[in-house]
Design a protein around this motif. Structure first.
Motif, PDB file in Angstrom:
ATOM      1  N   TRP A   1       0.715  -1.156   0.015  1.00  0.00           N
ATOM      2  CA  TRP A   1      -0.038   0.078  -0.097  1.00  0.00           C
ATOM      3  C   TRP A   1       0.837   1.201  -0.016  1.00  0.00           C
ATOM      4  O   TRP A   1       0.307   2.387   0.441  1.00  0.00           O
ATOM      5  N   ARG A   2       2.143   1.261  -0.407  1.00  0.00           N
ATOM      6  CA  ARG A   2       2.876   2.347  -0.633  1.00  0.00           C
ATOM      7  C   ARG A   2       2.327   3.058  -1.881  1.00  0.00           C
ATOM      8  O   ARG A   2       2.073   2.484  -2.855  1.00  0.00           O
ATOM      9  N   GLU A   3       2.629   4.504  -1.869  1.00  0.00           N
ATOM     10  CA  GLU A   3       2.282   5.080  -3.213  1.00  0.00           C
ATOM     11  C   GLU A   3       3.036   4.867  -4.413  1.00  0.00           C
ATOM     12  O   GLU A   3       4.568   4.596  -4.071  1.00  0.00           O
ATOM     13  N   LEU A   4       2.699   4.617  -5.442  1.00  0.00           N
ATOM     14  CA  LEU A   4       3.443   4.490  -6.653  1.00  0.00           C
ATOM     15  C   LEU A   4       3.406   5.406  -7.636  1.00  0.00           C
ATOM     16  O   LEU A   4       2.420   6.128  -7.764  1.00  0.00           O
ATOM     17  N   LYS A   5       4.152   5.337  -8.511  1.00  0.00           N
ATOM     18  CA  LYS A   5       4.128   6.079 -10.136  1.00  0.00           C
ATOM     19  C   LYS A   5       3.209   5.336 -10.794  1.00  0.00           C
ATOM     20  O   LYS A   5       2.817   4.199 -10.860  1.00  0.00           O
ATOM     21  N   HIS A   6       2.258   6.203 -11.728  1.00  0.00           N
ATOM     22  CA  HIS A   6       1.251   5.479 -12.120  1.00  0.00           C
ATOM     23  C   HIS A   6       1.849   4.578 -13.245  1.00  0.00           C
ATOM     24  O   HIS A   6       0.961   3.583 -13.673  1.00  0.00           O
ATOM     25  N   ASP A   7       2.802   4.457 -13.903  1.00  0.00           N
ATOM     26  CA  ASP A   7       3.353   3.570 -14.817  1.00  0.00           C
ATOM     27  C   ASP A   7       4.325   2.453 -14.164  1.00  0.00           C
ATOM     28  O   ASP A   7       4.851   1.722 -14.621  1.00  0.00           O
ATOM     29  N   ALA A   8       4.173   2.205 -12.928  1.00  0.00           N
ATOM     30  CA  ALA A   8       5.129   1.350 -12.225  1.00  0.00           C
ATOM     31  C   ALA A   8       4.784   0.115 -12.387  1.00  0.00           C
ATOM     32  O   ALA A   8       3.472  -0.165 -12.515  1.00  0.00           O
TER      33      ALA A   8
END
Ligand SMILES: [Zn+2]
Length: 129
Positions: free
Chosen positions: A10-17
């Motif tokens: 549930w960490r934030e990710l870049k949209h294209d990760a």
């Protein structure tokens, strides 16, 4: 803007990760390995409260009995009264013996919004049988 989260930690990710830099989870493989109901149950751990409330509502509407232990666990640990309320209602809709037992316990919940709702649900469900 939409925020993306790793479905595992549930960490934030870049949209294209493609993979999570924090825990190494392969995002698409992670979701592909789960059924829709399992994804919903997993999403009860989502960091955004509104998402958790929507998921609890859906699990109740779909009467997902497998979600009951997770819902009970969530209501024990959440400090968000609105999440607790949605989970209480979900337990009422699923309405298994385990749900009714949890609801009976919730009639002693310290928040009046929760103990009143639990009592109301138990009364309504009793009228229907
Ligand atoms: Zn992760």
């Amino acid at each position: 803007m939409v925020t993306f989260y790793c479905p595992n930690c549930w960490r934030e990710l870049k949209h294209d990760a493609v993979t999570c830099p924090a825990c190494g989870t392969d995002i698409s493989r992670f979701w592909a390995s789960m059924s829709y109901k399992k994804k919903l149950i997993h999403a009860l751990g989502h960091p955004e409260p509104t998402t958790v409330m929507r998921v609890a509502w859906l699990l109740g509407e779909m009467k997902v009995e497998k979600a009951v232990p997770n819902l009970i666990c969530l209501i024990d640990k959440t400090t968000d009264i609105y999440i607790a309320l949605e989970v209480t209602r979900a337990l009422g809709k699923i309405n298994t013996p385990q749900c009714r037992q949890a609801l009976a316990g919730l009639t002693r919940h310290p928040a009046s919004m929760i103990h009143r709702e639990a009592g109301k649900i138990l009364n309504n469900n009793a009228d229907r049988t």
